[in-house]
Design a protein around this motif. Structure first.
Motif: not given
Length: 469
Positions: A185-213
């Motif tokens: 849903h962040l990706g659908l709104r054109g929002l970019d993602i910044c995380t600690g770069c690791g697995p788990g909650a750092m990876k999930g938002p990026m994977k989801g945003a990629a689909i939205g983008h």
């Protein structure tokens, strides 16, 4: 080190010897620049680069025990080779999982050279440059800015759209899927993602945003990962990260998050997530930042409600009930969480325009020197932390953040794991009500498997000691 204290090796997996050249960074170097790079690496940086490189090449393996990783691949080596048109890396005994049909995965190759770029820049241009006064608050902020500038992750003249997502590397599958849904849903709104770069909650938002983008045909989306040498082995860059930056230490990493980000989403996590939250709240409750707009939301699936209740209890017990005004808790509503943060970021844009602050780096946020200075985790320094109500709230937040930093160090960082094996757990001292809530929260983190990856046995790296008020 005796046999009982020696870290267990991970099961040895196939390895590969190879040579790789830069792509994505460090492609264009003069002969002199390569010579300087090799000289710096030979004298001060090579071992640090070797350890970070091994972690990057081990991406995808289920371990967060840095000591075990380094022990298992003790014969891994990486050498910088000079050639007429630049450089190449000669690598021996690298984890075979980093290769497909004998060729290194492209994302891993880019991460490898990003690590080299940042370590050399920090070693040559930050640590030894008189221009950067690392004993002053302004000098540290300037250093953080230039590391990010060198990595080319700041984009001028683009409206605020960067959401920082914090959360744990050890989370349940339900929690992970929820982070992906929020990211979508962040990706659908054109929002970019910044995380600690690791697995788990750092990876999930990026994977989801990629689909939205992709659905919105967003070009040039940024998936920024910020790490530091001490944590990279436990949280190697996930494959979604297309802009990796290595900061010198956890404090500069945290400052980079809040300087670059326009809003923060906190997903379920463990001690590292609590450390990040306390860092942020410590800044926002400082009176000098009273005018700052910085939207913060805690969110997770229904099964994570107890986690956020515990985090909220810790915050309000230590820092006061009024701190709740600085964050919003949303449970089991991924579209609502994304919508809320998107709307608040538009307000951030208005404030930046009014104040004249840059969209890409929040210069007007004040970060105290106490929050910027590296906390060197030792048994003595941890024992000397004051966790008491008779100190200003933002200073108590700084010390609580340092306490959780010590726990993270003892849990997953190589040197911290070795300290605990040699000298036993760290001891934290403080007022009884703070110690009681820490005991409750940390006990729940352990019971919920948030201190280590699933399946790993957790041995406590801390003990709590209440003091009379």
């Amino acid at each position: 080190m005796d046999a009982m204290n020696k870290p267990e090796r991970l099961p040895r997996k196939p390895t590969v010897d190879t040579e790789v050249t830069p792509r994505g960074t460090l492609e264009l170097l003069s002969q002199r620049e390569v010579q300087q790079l090799r000289s710096a690496a030979d004298t001060r940086i090579l071992e640090l680069f070797r350890r970070c490189a091994l972690a990057v090449l081990n991406t995808g393996d289920d371990t967060d025990d840095a000591a075990a990783l380094f022990e298992t691949y003790h014969d891994f080596s990486i050498e910088i080779i000079q050639r007429t048109r630049g450089l190449k890396l000669n690598i021996k005994n690298a984890p075979a999982t980093a290769f497909v049909d004998g060729r290194m995965v492209e994302g891993i190759r880019q991460h490898l050279f990003a690590v080299l770029r940042d370590l050399v820049y920090i070693g040559n241009e930050i640590d030894t440059n008189r221009r950067f006064d690392l004993s002053s608050s302004e000098g540290i902020t300037d250093a953080v800015f230039h590391i990010l500038k060198q990595a080319r992750v700041m984009v001028p003249d683009v409206r605020p759209n960067l959401v920082v997502c914090w959360g744990g590397h050890s989370i349940s599958r339900v929690e992970y899927e929820y982070t992906k849904e929020v990211g979508y849903h962040l990706g659908l709104r054109g929002l970019d993602i910044c995380t600690g770069c690791g697995p788990g909650a750092m990876k999930g938002p990026m994977k989801g945003a990629a689909i939205g983008h992709v659905k919105q045909r967003v070009a040039g989306a940024r998936y920024i990962g910020l790490t530091e040498p001490g944590i990279i082995a436990a949280e190697p860059p996930n494959p979604m990260v297309n802009h990796l930056v290595v900061l010198p230490d956890i404090e500069k990493r945290l400052e980079a998050f809040v300087r670059m980000g326009h809003g923060i989403i906190v997903f379920p996590g463990g001690a590292g997530t609590a450390e990040e939250v306390l860092y942020l709240l410590g800044l926002l409750i400082d009176p000098v930042n009273a005018e700052q707009r910085f939207p913060v939301i805690f969110t997770g699936p229904a099964s994570s409600a107890a986690y956020f209740d515990s985090l909220d209890l810790l915050i309000t017990t230590a820092l006061g009930e009024e701190v709740r005004r600085l964050y919003k808790i949303v449970i089991d509503d991924a579209p609502g969480a994304a919508q809320w943060i998107g709307r608040r970021i538009r307000k951030v844009q208005g404030q930046r325009r009014t104040s004249g602050d840059a969209y890409y780096f929040n210069w007007l946020l004040k970060v105290s020197l106490e929050s910027q200075q590296p906390f060197h985790v030792t048994h003595k320094n941890v024992a000397n932390l004051r966790l008491r109500h008779d100190m200003p709230r933002h200073e108590l937040a700084v010390n609580l953040r340092r306490a959780f930093s010590a726990i993270v160090t003892g849990n997953v960082k190589d040197h911290g794991i070795r300290m605990i094996r040699e000298h036993g757990p760290f001891t934290l001292h403080g007022d009884r009500d703070i110690m009681d809530v820490l005991e409750k929260v940390l006990g729940e983190f352990i019971a919920q498997g948030r201190m280590k990856l699933p399946g790993a046995r957790y041995e406590s790296c801390f003990r709590l000691a209440a003091e009379p008020s």
